[in-house]
Scaffold this active site. Structure first.
Site, mmCIF file in Angstrom:
data_model
loop_
_atom_site.group_PDB
_atom_site.id
_atom_site.type_symbol
_atom_site.label_atom_id
_atom_site.label_comp_id
_atom_site.label_asym_id
_atom_site.label_seq_id
_atom_site.Cartn_x
_atom_site.Cartn_y
_atom_site.Cartn_z
ATOM 1 N N PRO A 137 1.997 -16.204 -4.181
ATOM 2 C CA PRO A 137 2.343 -14.787 -4.120
ATOM 3 C C PRO A 137 1.254 -13.882 -4.680
ATOM 4 O O PRO A 137 0.516 -14.273 -5.586
ATOM 5 C CB PRO A 137 3.596 -14.695 -5.005
ATOM 6 C CG PRO A 137 3.646 -15.948 -5.808
ATOM 7 C CD PRO A 137 2.676 -16.926 -5.254
ATOM 8 N N CYS A 143 -9.338 15.183 1.458
ATOM 9 C CA CYS A 143 -9.427 16.163 2.537
ATOM 10 C C CYS A 143 -9.137 15.429 3.844
ATOM 11 O O CYS A 143 -10.046 15.117 4.616
ATOM 12 C CB CYS A 143 -10.823 16.769 2.527
ATOM 13 S SG CYS A 143 -10.899 18.190 3.572
#
Ligand code: LLP
Length: 422
Positions: A266, A339
């Site tokens: 995991p 942006c």
């Protein structure tokens, strides 16, 4: 509508104190929670032994690797560079297994050192044979089934290039024979955020591959165990999914006289819930009566790209800057500082903005993004808009916060550039 989210391992006072001491944005990891998750993984039901590997791509900070190492957890590396990183921080070559899409350029050197190799294609298997005839390795199969929290994290079935297609077993056997190789492990990993039922079905197929190779002593069932980041999401109960698989291993032993070791690897389960991202509300704007109210944070997809990439949801918890409770709850669209119109933390898969109910917040308040331990710091659009890499703090078990990654100086972002234009 989603319910109001809560802090996971931090207290509000701690958030304010950490933000004052280290500034924001700031990743904060909890050592105690990491250890707890390691213990849960190490208690995975098994019949004849268990190996846990940490999928270090989830978060390769050396301190996190160190905590895992002390717990006896091995490494799942997904590139030769991750191997180098794990070796650098003291993992023995034999404790690292490389499972990579790209065949490593430094293959002979790394595997020659003793790093374990998991062949993910017939070409990789052939190259292993040519370079290391007579040696042992693992083979990754694509079992024909996959499952992920989105299609983008599903790595099984006909649409996936990961692993050797299960119908190519005879070709695998031929290469193994040609180079006198020993297949010591068979491996499947079908996705991140897998449906436990699909995972269980694949466990059965993986045992069938083990049947085909009498030399196999370890069966790896990969990672992908779902974690509930939001209040309305549930984490996989490892005990529950492991119990029937333990029985499958017992039945295999009765039938074939072979006691197979179970391996799991995991990433998310071990680290996702162990990290929080402290941010400050930089601005608030709205788009009128029929529009939205937006909160702009001082971080963005350069710290956590999962919402933009998957439409993934992370808890967003308001912490008032001067103490006290938010006066009310409000629906906001929460955006990042990049942006880029896609830099939205509350969006559907596909990009449409969604509102999130959270504590009312003012400019200067803190918003804690939770469950960011996995695939955030390690997988982001870092340095976009020249935003420096976010600092990281480890909350030691005694509660002391320690800086484990400095905020990147802006000059570091362009240190590899060579100015040739006068
Ligand atoms: N083993 C292999 C071979 C893998 O490719 C992966 C993840 C893992 C184990 C660990 O899977 P986990 O337990 O973390 O689900 N970036 C995505 C997940 C994709 C990871 C790719 N491989 C996310 O943010 O959810």
């Amino acid at each position: 509508m989603t319910s109001i989210e809560k802090l996971k391992f931090l207290k509000e006072d701690q958030v304010r104190a950490l933000a004052k001491e280290f500034g924001t944005p700031l990743f904060v990891y909890s050592e105690a929670t990491i250890e707890q998750k390691c213990d849960e993984a190490l208690a995975f039901p098994n019949a004849f032994g268990l190996q846990v590997r940490y999928a270090m791509k989830a978060n390769p900070n050396s301190n996190i690797l160190q905590i895992m190492k002390k717990k006896g957890i091995l490494i799942d590396a997904s590139s030769e560079h991750e191997v180098v990183r794990a070796l650098h921080f003291g993992f023995a070559p034999e404790s690292i297994m490389l499972t990579s899409q790209e065949f490593p350029k430094a293959f002979v050197e790394l595997i020659g050192k003793g790093v374990k190799f998991n062949a993910c294609s017939l070409r990789q298997l052939e190259l292993f044979g040519q370079n290391f005839p007579g040696k042992s390795l693992s083979i990754r199969f694509n079992p024909g089934l996959g499952s992920g929290h989105t299609k983008k994290t599903d790595v099984g079935g006909v649409t996936s290039s990961f692993g050797i297609w299960h119908e190519k077993l005879e070709e695998v056997k031929a290469i193994v024979k040609k180079y006198n190789l020993t297949v010591e492990k068979v491996h499947t990993h079908i996705g991140s955020g897998s449906d436990p039922e699909v995972w269980k079905a694949v466990a059965k197929y993986t045992l069938e591959y083990a049947e085909s190779f009498p030399s196999v002593s370890v069966v790896s069932l990969g990672g992908g165990y779902k974690v509930g980041r939001m209040e309305d999401e549930k984490s996989t109960d490892l005990q529950k999914i492991g119990a029937p698989v333990k029985i499958q291993f017992q039945e295999f032993a009765e039938k074939h006289g072979r006691k197979l070791i179970l391996e799991i690897e995991p990433g998310t389960y071990l680290i996702a819930l162990c990290g929080a991202l402290l941010t400050t509300v930089d601005d608030k704007v709205d788009t009128g009566k029929h529009g939205f109210e937006f909160i702009k944070l001082d971080t963005g997809m350069d710290s956590n790209t999962r919402p933009s990439l998957y439409g993934a949801r992370h808890p967003l918890v308001t912490v008032k800057k001067d103490g006290g409770e938010p006066r009310s709850n409000k629906e906001y669209v929460v955006v990042g500082h990049c942006c880029e119109s896609g830099d939205v933390f509350t969006q559907k898969e596909g990009g449409e903005p969604m509102t999130r109910l959270m504590g009312e917040t003012e400019i200067g308040d803190y918003v804690v993004m939770e469950a960011v331990g996995a695939y955030c710091s390690s997988m982001s659009t870092k340095n976009y808009n020249s935003f420096p890499e976010t600092a990281e703090v480890l909350l030691r078990k005694d509660g002391t916060p320690k800086l484990i990654r400095k905020k990147e100086p802006v000059t570091e972002i362009f240190r590899n550039e060579i100015l040739v234009v006068e």
